[in-house]
Write an enzyme that holds these catalytic residues in place. Structure first.
Site, PDB file in Angstrom:
ATOM      1  N   ASP A  19      -6.106  -7.510   3.618  1.00 48.40           N
ATOM      2  CA  ASP A  19      -6.690  -6.537   2.695  1.00 48.40           C
ATOM      3  C   ASP A  19      -8.328  -7.835   2.174  1.00 48.40           C
ATOM      4  OD1 ASP A  19      -8.826  -4.304   1.639  1.00 48.40           O
ATOM      5  OD2 ASP A  19      -8.269  -4.393   0.405  1.00 48.40           O
ATOM      6  N   TYR A  79       0.304  -1.664  -0.493  1.00 44.92           N
ATOM      7  CA  TYR A  79      -0.082   0.273  -0.205  1.00 44.92           C
ATOM      8  C   TYR A  79       1.282   1.228  -0.350  1.00 44.92           C
ATOM      9  CZ  TYR A  79      -4.561  -2.302   0.334  1.00 44.92           C
ATOM     10  OH  TYR A  79      -5.702  -2.588   0.315  1.00 44.92           O
ATOM     11  N   ASP A 105     -12.452  -9.202   3.967  1.00 43.46           N
ATOM     12  CA  ASP A 105     -13.869  -9.550   3.017  1.00 43.46           C
ATOM     13  C   ASP A 105     -13.813 -10.457   3.486  1.00 43.46           C
ATOM     14  OD1 ASP A 105     -12.902  -7.043   2.633  1.00 43.46           O
ATOM     15  OD2 ASP A 105     -13.829  -6.945   0.897  1.00 43.46           O
ATOM     16  N   ASP A 161      -2.602 -17.496   0.063  1.00 47.43           N
ATOM     17  CA  ASP A 161      -4.546 -18.359  -0.179  1.00 47.43           C
ATOM     18  C   ASP A 161      -4.063 -20.155  -0.051  1.00 47.43           C
ATOM     19  OD1 ASP A 161      -1.388 -20.143  -0.823  1.00 47.43           O
ATOM     20  OD2 ASP A 161      -1.329 -20.560  -3.417  1.00 47.43           O
ATOM     21  N   LYS A 181       3.461 -15.126   1.614  1.00 49.87           N
ATOM     22  CA  LYS A 181       3.312 -15.671   0.381  1.00 49.87           C
ATOM     23  C   LYS A 181       4.866 -16.098   0.420  1.00 49.87           C
ATOM     24  CE  LYS A 181       0.964 -16.969  -2.859  1.00 49.87           C
ATOM     25  NZ  LYS A 181       1.131 -18.425  -2.669  1.00 49.87           N
TER      26      LYS A 181
END
Ligand code: IPM
Ligand code: MG
Length: 369
Positions: free
Chosen positions: A250, A142, A254, A226, A193
């Site tokens: 983020d 970000y 959600d 993932d 990751k």
């Protein structure tokens, strides 16, 4: 003790509508429980851009820095889609997070029993769910440099963002996660990751370092983000606290929101380092966005924003009992069958408006006395 200050930045879209209901709960707490705040309001996002040509003025930034807590509604909307990136509504929110150094973003995903059927997942998968996502909020892709869109000098363009994390940035958010876990079910799962990103390797090593040196009593596991997303949908109750970076946080939050029935249910707290009084710089906001498609229609669910105020009571003002009172009122109202449009299952039913949901929650608060 002097009266604590609360700065309200309602923002755009449904932000002002849901915040109006929060104001009623704040007033109720002042009248009935003696919890008084000096409440002031200011502009952020598109609303600030319309008034001042910037999504956050220096003056508002200074007021946020000085406030004991900030309560934010939502920012953004299609009206601002074509604005230059530097003045987009979202930049106002990102500036608040960055300059207040709110590095630990707490996003609890709790499934109220009455809503277990509103989730798109099976009841047994989500009923009783109570997990906490701790998202790093002031660094990573970000904010990393270099960033931008440049010409490749061959007629094409290149979009660039940089994922960047330092030891200290990882360690401090890891500590927040371990501290929270100690007060919950004592488990942290860290997600990155590390199989493809160096920043992920560093993330895993530093979280492990903090664990080995400071929190061996907490159970730590690691997962690729993932796989973490898949496990969140498969069997979310395996988790207690999840700690992850800004971008993965983020996305994963959600996804976690839908486990609880609706994005309209999820509150959040963004916390900085504690000051001498042990009180962190803090901003509280619902995880849902500005939902421009339903703004002004009375369809917005005010619960995420009301629960964000409850988080403020708990994390900034040491009023865990009053926070629990609000949470219990929400639970009672849902058990009683009140549903805003977002909470209606596939079979439909009658929705209450934003204001009616506020009425019901106030009535439940009255009944709690
Ligand atoms: C969130 C939102 C923000 C983010 C946007 C509005 C900048 O999606 O808080 O999750 O990406 O962090
Ligand atoms: Mg988001």
């Amino acid at each position: 003790m002097s009266t604590p200050s609360l700065l309200i930045l309602a923002g755009d879209g449904i932000g002002p509508e849901v915040m109006a209901q929060v104001r009623r709960v704040i007033d109720w707490m002042g009248d009935k429980r003696g919890l008084k705040f000096n409440v002031s309001e200011d502009l952020v996002g598109g609303a600030a851009y319309d008034a001042h040509g910037t999504p956050l003025t220096d003056d508002t930034m200074a007021r946020a820095q000085a406030a004991d807590a900030v309560l934010l509604g939502a920012v953004g909307g299609p009206k601002y889609d074509d604005l230059d990136f530097s003045v987009k509504p979202e930049r106002g929110l990102l500036r608040l997070r960055k300059e207040m150094d709110l590095y630990a973003n707490l996003r609890p995903a709790q499934c109220f029993d009455a809503l277990a059927d509103a989730s798109s997942l099976k009841r047994e998968v989500v009923a009783g769910l109570d997990i906490m996502i701790v998202r790093e909020l002031t660094s990573g892709i970000y904010f990393g440099e270099p960033r931008g869109i440049i010409d490749d000098n061959e007629g094409g363009r290149i979009g660039i963002n940089t994922q960047r994390y330092t030891t200290d940035e990882i360690r401090r958010v890891a500590r927040s996660a371990f501290e929270l876990a100690r007060r919950r079910n004592n488990k942290v799962c860290s997600m990155e990751k590390a199989n493809v990103m160096e920043s992920g390797i560093l993330w895993r090593e530093e979280v492990t370092w903090v664990h080995e040196n400071e929190y061996q009593d907490v159970e730590l596991s690691h997962m690729y983000a993932d796989a973490g997303a898949m496990q969140l949908c498969r069997w979310p109750k395996q988790f207690d606290v999840i700690v992850t970076d800004n971008l993965f946080g983020d996305l994963l939050s959600d996804a976690a929101a839908m486990l609880t029935g609706s994005l309209g249910m999820l509150p959040s707290a963004s916390l900085g380092a504690p000051n001498e009084q042990g009180r962190p710089k803090a901003l509280y906001e619902p995880v849902h966005g500005s939902a421009p498609d339903i703004a002004g229609t009375g369809k917005a669910n005010p619960i995420a924003c009301i629960l964000s105020y409850a988080m403020a009571l708990r994390y900034s003002f040491d009023q865990g009992d009053e926070a629990a009172r609000i949470e219990a009122a929400v639970e009672a109202v849902l058990a009683d069958g009140a549903r805003t449009a977002d909470l209606l299952g596939p079979d439909g039913g009658e929705a209450v408006t934003t204001g009616e949901m506020g009425d019901r929650i106030l009535a439940a608060l009255d009944a709690s006395l």
